[in-house]
Design an enzyme around this catalytic site. Sequence first.
Site, mmCIF file in Angstrom:
data_model
loop_
_atom_site.group_PDB
_atom_site.id
_atom_site.type_symbol
_atom_site.label_atom_id
_atom_site.label_comp_id
_atom_site.label_asym_id
_atom_site.label_seq_id
_atom_site.Cartn_x
_atom_site.Cartn_y
_atom_site.Cartn_z
ATOM 1 N N THR B 159 -3.686 -3.353 3.678
ATOM 2 C CA THR B 159 -4.600 -2.280 4.141
ATOM 3 C C THR B 159 -5.962 -2.921 4.386
ATOM 4 O O THR B 159 -6.188 -3.462 5.459
ATOM 5 C CB THR B 159 -4.694 -1.124 3.115
ATOM 6 N N LYS B 185 0.079 -6.481 -2.061
ATOM 7 C CA LYS B 185 -1.053 -6.014 -1.262
ATOM 8 C C LYS B 185 -2.021 -5.328 -2.208
ATOM 9 O O LYS B 185 -1.599 -4.713 -3.201
ATOM 10 C CB LYS B 185 -0.597 -5.065 -0.164
ATOM 11 N N THR B 196 0.829 -1.999 -10.933
ATOM 12 C CA THR B 196 -0.233 -2.265 -9.973
ATOM 13 C C THR B 196 0.159 -2.200 -8.513
ATOM 14 O O THR B 196 1.248 -2.571 -8.142
ATOM 15 C CB THR B 196 -0.758 -3.686 -10.153
ATOM 16 N N GLU B 283 -12.317 -5.933 -2.149
ATOM 17 C CA GLU B 283 -13.090 -5.472 -1.001
ATOM 18 C C GLU B 283 -14.518 -6.008 -1.041
ATOM 19 O O GLU B 283 -15.267 -5.758 -1.975
ATOM 20 C CB GLU B 283 -13.070 -3.943 -0.952
ATOM 21 N N ASN B 405 -15.917 1.012 1.974
ATOM 22 C CA ASN B 405 -15.470 2.257 1.372
ATOM 23 C C ASN B 405 -16.233 3.485 1.816
ATOM 24 O O ASN B 405 -15.778 4.613 1.635
ATOM 25 C CB ASN B 405 -15.458 2.125 -0.148
ATOM 26 N N THR B 410 -12.806 6.175 8.853
ATOM 27 C CA THR B 410 -13.344 6.353 10.213
ATOM 28 C C THR B 410 -13.107 5.131 11.080
ATOM 29 O O THR B 410 -12.572 4.132 10.627
ATOM 30 C CB THR B 410 -14.841 6.667 10.148
#
Lengths: 410, 410
Positions: B159, B185, B196, B283, B405, B410
């Site tokens: 992702t 992932k 997890t 991230e 995040n 969007t």
Amino acid sequence: MSESQTFAPLSGGCITDVKGWRAAGVACGIKKNGALDLALLVSDRPASCAGVFTTNRFQAAPVLYDREAILADPRGVRAVVANSGCANACTGPEGLEDAREMARLAGRATGVDTNRVLVMSTGVIGQRLPMRSVAHGVELAAAALSADGGHAAARAIMTTDTRPKEVAARLDIEGREVTVAGMAKGAGMISPNMATLLVAVATDASVAPGALDGIIRYAADRSFNCVTVDGDMSTNDTFLLLANGAAGGREISGPQSEGYQQLRDAVTYVATELAKMVAFDGEGATKHVTVHVTGARNRAEARQVAMTVAKSPLVKTAIYGKDANWGRIICAVGYSGVEVEPEAVDMWLGDLHLVHNGRPFQVDEVRASQILAETDVAITIALGMGDADVTVWTCDLSHEYVSINANYRT
Amino acid sequence: MSESQTFAPLSGGCITDVKGWRAAGVACGIKKNGALDLALLVSDRPASCAGVFTTNRFQAAPVLYDREAILADPRGVRAVVANSGCANACTGPEGLEDAREMARLAGRATGVDTNRVLVMSTGVIGQRLPMRSVAHGVELAAAALSADGGHAAARAIMTTDTRPKEVAARLDIEGREVTVAGMAKGAGMISPNMATLLVAVATDASVAPGALDGIIRYAADRSFNCVTVDGDMSTNDTFLLLANGAAGGREISGPQSEGYQQLRDAVTYVATELAKMVAFDGEGATKHVTVHVTGARNRAEARQVAMTVAKSPLVKTAIYGKDANWGRIICAVGYSGVEVEPEAVDMWLGDLHLVHNGRPFQVDEVRASQILAETDVAITIALGMGDADVTVWTCDLSHEYVSINANYRT
């Protein structure tokens, strides 16, 4: 204001609106940028005092010092000296000696016994207090003490706060005007537990220490213990409640006393408004976020669910991004540790009913965007398991939060 | 590699290096950007299977489905179909039906009984799976299945991951070559608890379901349960371990069997390396952060201290800002909930001994800056209370985390 509210907010009030208190805020060089960094509060007569403190195992020297001082004489407090720019935490026996010296200096400058002076510090952890600056600041502050110095004192305890935090209220107890007023500082490292940040609330009511203790715990539980900015609990959290009796009248000795509940409500109001100011001035905040949890089996579980949502980085960044990603809210409810029943859970964003019985309901993205465009964002979660509820306050997680904390010491 | 290590890492390996497995990764329009979004893994014979799953109370439909399927037939798994772009979570009975249909479609396309197909999903919560795209994807993937399709499959479950995560190892059990390989992932909503993310690890060893269950729990506890990105625990976390016996040899029936410990160590290695990849691809991560806690009374307390430090937004932003603000680390140790003794705590940043007996020690800011300029940052905390230790992996908290995040949907 509810009909049963028996106090009146005092617009623009500050801690020196409480009878018998003088205050000052000065700059003495603890902060490198020359901003106000030392506050002094002095009562013209001994005040009863109660405190709640951080539960962090690393307790800063001022916390250790105050705990002992209050225990030793809970009716005799005459002054509080507070500094910003240095937390005096993780500084060992020398730090404790510095805290004592800070009290001694303030006592000498104001003509008060050292044992009657409390201290508070906030700022970087692990550095010694610059005692020469502190000594200088105490002298300046003692000379500047005045009956309208409350606003300057509130400014002098700020660190990354963007604005001072002051709240005051008036009430009538047995025909006498009583004032409750306080100041707080806090914007980051905010996740209190039975205590919080730096807060001083004063009243001119006459209250026995035991009664004051009941009032401060009740108020802390509904105010500072219901805010979070980043989930980090400080080493220095301190909330002091001081009652000097300057308003006259009989001493409030316990819950049965005339005026106890009224005073408790006024203190809770002042503490709650200060707590909301802290949450909404969270580092980098662009949104005021209120999380209501209803239908919990008990207050502790309600709080656990609300705080888990309020602390979630993914919920906070979504709100910052004005993204109605309600799945992240439901996800946080699910990992809160409370055994919720997914199929009993409802959720609203503002008045938009997004989840019903654990499943998407009126998912209107246009309306959701309108709600998230406002500064004030309310999230309501109904657990459908009982009748306990709680409200907690927080803010979003923005680029600015990262900037402030990546560069805090530079 | 330690001397006792009885397996060899297989450089550039992937899940189809395990005998008897074919795989594919295809794009079928679940993701709007046209990236790979559906993976299919098929074994040429039934595989034993064990799984660990999220403890979130809101469990996604694929989690509910897999739990039941494994219980019903823990020796008969033939295929796993996984999609990214939609989590199929908070989707009620319809979502569960979609998960079933996804298994049915994959079973039909590969000629396998529906009950022998497991499913995994990851992506946005609260949206129904686009079943037309899924059906199309399953057809494409079944046609593309190949003995070197592992790499494509690993890409298809990404992702916000910036790179696929694949690890493989080889070992010898009673003269036969055995392979263990897996893919994972995960980059956000990472704070597993007994499970997890999405992880599939396959081996061609022959293992009874009970023995496989012991191995997966041991491995999860030392790998995925020791990473955190943001403290948010997903609704979809799934870790599957599949053993199809294609390498031949006697079945490993329990801890006493020849090869059990060796296989357990190899699976733990594969899982640990995958877990580190997840943490370090967090991230917005700019730093690989490893937190070692030693001298704890037990492993649970060691993990609690390490995870509290690893989750602290203030610690993570300081590391991002290359600021050796060690006071934040000590502060997090203090609020971890473990009753540490402050005066027994030592702390190192890399090899720089910053805190000794709870107080500042060799605070060399220049050396600290050099350490923080590296990509890999190690924090060691010695509690001085016992002999349990743990290592956890995380990343820093950057502006980019907030950007990803705030704009996820969007």
